[in-house]
Write an enzyme that holds these catalytic residues in place. Structure first.
Site, PDB file in Angstrom:
ATOM      1  NE  ARG A 179      -2.263  -1.011   3.862  1.00 60.68           N
ATOM      2  CZ  ARG A 179      -1.910  -0.201   4.366  1.00 60.68           C
ATOM      3  NH1 ARG A 179      -2.144   1.196   4.125  1.00 60.68           N
ATOM      4  NH2 ARG A 179      -1.212  -0.470   5.594  1.00 60.68           N
ATOM      5  CE  LYS A 324      -5.757  -4.395   5.379  1.00 58.46           C
ATOM      6  NZ  LYS A 324      -6.309  -4.980   6.404  1.00 58.46           N
ATOM      7  CG  HIS A 343      -7.038  -4.374  11.465  1.00 60.77           C
ATOM      8  ND1 HIS A 343      -5.848  -3.726  11.798  1.00 60.77           N
ATOM      9  CD2 HIS A 343      -7.202  -5.199  10.584  1.00 60.77           C
ATOM     10  CE1 HIS A 343      -5.306  -4.380  10.845  1.00 60.77           C
ATOM     11  NE2 HIS A 343      -5.956  -5.452   9.865  1.00 60.77           N
ATOM     12  CB  SER A 361       2.757  -7.331  11.376  1.00 59.73           C
ATOM     13  OG  SER A 361       3.476  -8.324  10.643  1.00 59.73           O
ATOM     14  CE  LYS A 365      -4.752  -9.849  12.782  1.00 60.61           C
ATOM     15  NZ  LYS A 365      -5.440  -8.882  12.454  1.00 60.61           N
ATOM     16  CB  THR A 366      -2.634 -15.212  11.386  1.00 58.38           C
ATOM     17  OG1 THR A 366      -2.719 -13.849  10.974  1.00 58.38           O
ATOM     18  CG2 THR A 366      -3.054 -16.558  10.512  1.00 58.38           C
ATOM     19  CG  ASP A 380      -7.518  -8.319   8.211  1.00 53.50           C
ATOM     20  OD1 ASP A 380      -6.682  -8.178   9.201  1.00 53.50           O
ATOM     21  OD2 ASP A 380      -7.681  -7.344   7.240  1.00 53.50           O
ATOM     22  NE  ARG A 445      -0.054  -9.008   2.743  1.00 52.62           N
ATOM     23  CZ  ARG A 445      -0.547  -8.844   3.713  1.00 52.62           C
ATOM     24  NH1 ARG A 445      -1.404  -9.374   4.282  1.00 52.62           N
ATOM     25  NH2 ARG A 445       0.001  -7.661   4.674  1.00 52.62           N
TER      26      ARG A 445
END
Length: 659
Positions: A179, A324, A343, A361, A365-366, A380, A445
Site C-alpha cells: 500500500r 483496505k 481490525h 504484525s 494473531k493469525t 481480519d 500474499r
C-alpha cells in the site's frame, strides 16, 4: 517357395525392387450382426463452429457457498441467467457509474468479451451529433465473471500471469508491491468533515472535492478508453441487516478475481435486486495521476470521497488498496449506524463462546485465532452490532513469506484453484512456488475465498464476544504473559495498539523498537480513536465481555538477553481464557502499568506469570519498565490534544495508563 494363397489379391503385399513392402495388406472382414448397438444420433443443426461453441456454455452467477445454511434475508444460490429486464438494468447502472462529469451521458456499454462477436449491439443512450469519437465505441463489460473465466482473461491478456502447480493464479502487482499510505487522500467535505479525525497522528490526509473530481475524470476516461472493463457487484458485511453494496470497476482480471475472493459473492436473486451500489471503486491503477494536480506528491493517488461514496485509484496496481480502502469506508459507515468496526480476528467455540483477537504484525494473531477446536468467523475485518459479530469480507488475504505446511497448514492448503498469489517466485518448469524467495518482494500474499479454510463457519456471523484479546509482542520483555484489563485499561491499550519490533542497525546492534497503531489499525480508522474505544467499552459492558492483554514477546530480559515466550505456554493461556478458568484465578497488581496478573494458569509455571521473577537483574527490569511506560505516554500525546471526544472519557482513559 510361396504357397498358393500368397498369390491371392486379398493378401498380396506389393514390394519394391528391394523386397520392402510398399503398403499394407488388405484385411479380410466378416459381417457379424448384433455385435455392437447403433448409438448414432442426428447431427447438431448449426451453421458454424461459433454457433456450435455457443451451445457449449450456459449462463450462471457465482455465489458464496452457504453449506445448507441461509443467512437471514438471503436466498440460496440457483443456476441460470438473469432476466432480460434485470440485465438491462445492470447495464444502465454500470453506464451511469462510468459517466463522465463533463459529458451528458455514460458510455455505450454491452455485456460480454469483445472477442465474442456482437452483430447488432444496442446503445443504451441515444447518440447525439455533438459527441467525441470515444463515445461512438462500445465499452464491453465483463460482469461478475467466475474464477475460471477470470483465469482465462488473465492468462491470455495479462503478462506475468501463470498457473502454479497447485492451481493458483500467480500474478504481479507492478512496481507497487504494498500500500501507499502517503498517497491516500480523503475529501474534506461538509457531510463528513466534522466526524473525521484530522491533524496530528491521523491517517486522514485531506484533499478538496475539485481535485477528487479531476482524478475521477482521469480514471473514468482511462477506463472508458479500454475495449473492456471488469465489473464486480458484491457485498460487504455478512450481517444481512447491515450489508453494503459495492461495485468495483477495474481494468485487470487479476483485480476482479481478487475482489471476487475478498468481498461476499451474491446470488442470482440478489443481483436482480442489486440496483445502484452504495459505494463504487474506480481502479485505473495502470494509469498515473497528473503530477501537476493539486495535492499530488507522486504518480500514485488513492482517493476517497465519502459524500459521493466513491474511491479512485491511480498509479498503483497493488490489489490491497481496494481491500483496505473499503475497510476505511466501513470504519466510517458502520459507526454512523452504531456498529463498531474492528481490525481483528474472530473465532467461536463449539459451545458458542466468541473471542476477538487484536494484534499487529508478528504478534501471533493469525496463529492464535486459527484453532482447529474452534470455528473461524474471520481473520481480519469485523463488525460488532446489536446482532453480534459479523465478518466484513468473503475471503482472506494472507502473508505468504516463508509459508510452509508445518507452520500454517490451513493457509498452505488454501492455495489452490481460485486463489490469487501476488508477487511470488516459482520454478519455471514445475511451477512450484518458493515461498522463501523474496526476489520480487517480502510482501507476498495469497487471496482466497474464506470457505477454503476447513473450519470456517458459514455464514460468517456469531453472537456477542465473551473475550477480547489484545496481543502484544513485547521485545522489551517487561509485560506479563497475560493480564486482565478493566474497561478504562481496555480503552487505553486498545487506543495504544502496542507491539515492539526488533530492528537492526548498521553496526549489528539490535534493540527493541516500540510500535503503536491506534485501535490496532491506525492506517484505516476514520474517526478519532476514542470514538472506537468508547464503543468497544460500551459493548463489552453491555454484553459482559472480558478483556485480556497477552504478551507473545520476550521474558527474562529484552530481546538479545531474555527468551521468547513459549508458544505452548501462550496456547495454554488462550485455552484458559476460552474455557473461563482464568476468571477463577486470584490476581495481583503490577507496578507502573497497574496490570492484574493471575497467580496461576494450568500448564504454565507460576513464576513465569510474573515478569520481574524472570529477570535476574531487577534494577534493569524496573529501568526498562519505566522506559516502556514513557514510550506509552509519549505516544498517547497524539490523542490528548484533540478536541474530538468526551473530555471526561479522555481523563478516565489517561488514568488507566502507566504512572
Amino acid at each position: 517357395m510361396a504357397s498358393a494363397d500368397s498369390s491371392s489379391a486379398d493378401s498380396l503385399v506389393a514390394t519394391n525392387g528391394n523386397g520392402i513392402p510398399n503398403g499394407l495388406s488388405k484385411i479380410k472382414t466378416h459381417k457379424h450382426r448384433d455385435v455392437c448397438t447403433d448409438d448414432s444420433v442426428p447431427p447438431i443443426k448449426v451453421q458454424s463452429l461459433d454457433e456450435l461453441h455457443s451451445l457449449q456454455k450456459k449462463r450462471s452467477a457465482p455465489s458464496t457457498p452457504i453449506k445448507g445454511t441461509t443467512p437471514k434475508g438471503a436466498t440460496t444460490p440457483r443456476g441460470g441467467a438473469m432476466s432480460p429486464f434485470g440485465e438491462r438494468q445492470q447495464m444502465e447502472s454500470i453506464s451511469a457509474s462510468l459517466a463522465s462529469l463533463t459529458r451528458e451521458r455514460g458510455p455505450q456499454v454491452v455485456r460480454g468479451d469483445p472477442e465474442n462477436k456482437i452483430e447488432k449491439p444496442v446503445s443504451l443512450v441515444p447518440v447525439r451529433p455533438n459527441i467525441s469519437d470515444s463515445a461512438l465505441k462500445f465499452t464491453h463489460v465483463l460482469y461478475n465473471l467466475s474464477p475460471a473465466e477470470l483465469y482465462e482473461q488473465a492468462i491470455k491478456y495479462e503478462k506475468g500471469s501463470y498457473i502454479t502447480s497447485t492451481g493458483a493464479l500467480a500474478t504481479l502487482s507492478g512496481a507497487k508491491t504494498g500500500r501507499s499510505p502517503k498517497d491516500k487522500r480523503v475529501v474534506r467535505e461538509e457531510t463528513s468533515m466534522d466526524d473525521l479525525w484530522w491533524g496530528k497522528g491521523s491517517p486522514n490526509i485531506e484533499m478538496d472535492a475539485e481535485t477528487f473530481l479531476i482524478n475521477r475524470e482521469r480514471a473514468v476516461d482511462y477506463l472508458n478508453s479500454l475495449e473492456k472493463v471488469f465489473v464486480n457487484d458484491q457485498f460487504l458485511n455478512w450481517d444481512p441487516e447491515n450489508k453494503i453494496k459495492v461495485r468495483i470497476i477495474s481494468a485487470r482480471a487479476y483485480h476482479s478475481l481478487f475482489m471476487y475472493n475478498m468481498c461476499i459473492r451474491p446470488t442470482v436473486e440478489e443481483l436482480e435486486d442489486f440496483g445502484a451500489p452504495d459505494f463504487t471503486i474506480y481502479n485505473a491503477g495502470q494509469f498515473p495521476c497528473n503530477r501537476y494536480t493539486h495535492y499530488m506528491t507522486s504518480s500514485t493517488s488513492v482517493d476517497i470521497n465519502l459524500k459521493r461514496r466513491e474511491m479512485v485509484i491511480l498509479g498503483t496496481q497493488y490489489a490491497g488498496e481496494m481491500k483496505k480502502g473499503l475497510f476505511s469506508v466501513m470504519h466510517y459507515l458502520m459507526p454512523k449506524r452504531g456498529i463498531l468496526s474492528l481490525h481483528s480476528g474472530c473465532n467461536m467455540g463449539k459451545s458458542g463462546d466468541v473471542a476477538l483477537f487484536f494484534g499487529l504484525s508478528g504478534t501471533g494473531k493469525t496463529t492464535l485465532s486459527t484453532d482447529h477446536n474452534r470455528y473461524l468467523i474471520g481473520d481480519d475485518e469485523h463488525c460488532w452490532s446489536d446482532n453480534g459479530v459479523s465478518n466484513i469480507e468473503g475471503g482472506c488475504y494472507a502473508k505468504c513469506v516463508d509459508l510452509s505446511p508445518e507452520k500454517e497448514p490451513d493457509i498452505f492448503n488454501a492455495i489452490k484453484f481460485g486463489t490469487v498469489l501476488e508477487n511470488v517466485v516459482f520454478d519455471e518448469h514445475s511451477r512450484e512456488v518458493d515461498y522463501e524467495d523474496k526476489g520480487v518482494t517480502e510482501n507476498t500474499r495469497a487471496s482466497y475465498p474464506i470457505e477454503y479454510i476447513p473450519n470456517v463457519k458459514l455464514p460468517c456471523v456469531a453472537g456477542h464476544p465473551k473475550n477480547v484479546i489484545l496481543l502484544a509482542c513485547d521485545a522489551f520483555g517487561v509485560l506479563p504473559p497475560v493480564s486482565k484489563l478493566d474497561l478504562p485499561q481496555t480503552m487505553y491499550h486498545f487506543i495504544s495498539g502496542y507491539t515492539a519490533l526488533v530492528a537492526g542497525t548498521e553496526d549489528g546492534i539490535k534493540e527493541p523498537q516500540a510500535t503503536f497503531s491506534a485501535c490496532f489499525g491506525a492506517a484505516f480508522i476514520m474517526l478519532h480513536p476514542t470514538r472506537y474505544a468508547a464503543m468497544l467499552a460500551e459493548k463489552m459492558k453491555t454484553y459482559g465481555a472480558t478483556a485480556w492483554l497477552v504478551n507473545t514477546g520476550w521474558t527474562g530480559g529484552s530481546y538479545g538477553v531474555g527468551m521468547r515466550m513459549k508458544l505452548a505456554y501462550t496456547r495454554k493461556i488462550i485455552d484458559a481464557i476460552h474455557n473461563g478458568s482464568l476468571l477463577e484465578a486470584n490476581y495481583s497488581e503490577t507496578p507502573i502499568f497497574k496490570l492484574h496478573i493471575p497467580d496461576q494458569v494450568e500448564g504454565v509455571p507460576s513464576e513465569f506469570l510474573h515478569p520481574e521473577n524472570m529477570w535476574w537483574d531487577k534494577k534493569a527490569y524496573f529501568e526498562t519498565l519505566n522506559r516502556l511506560a514513557g514510550l506509552f505516554k509519549k505516544n498517547f500525546e497524539n490523542f490528548t490534544d484533540q478536541s474530538v471526544g468526551n473530555a471526561d472519557l479522555t481523563k478516565e482513559i489517561l488514568a488507566a495508563g502507566p504512572e
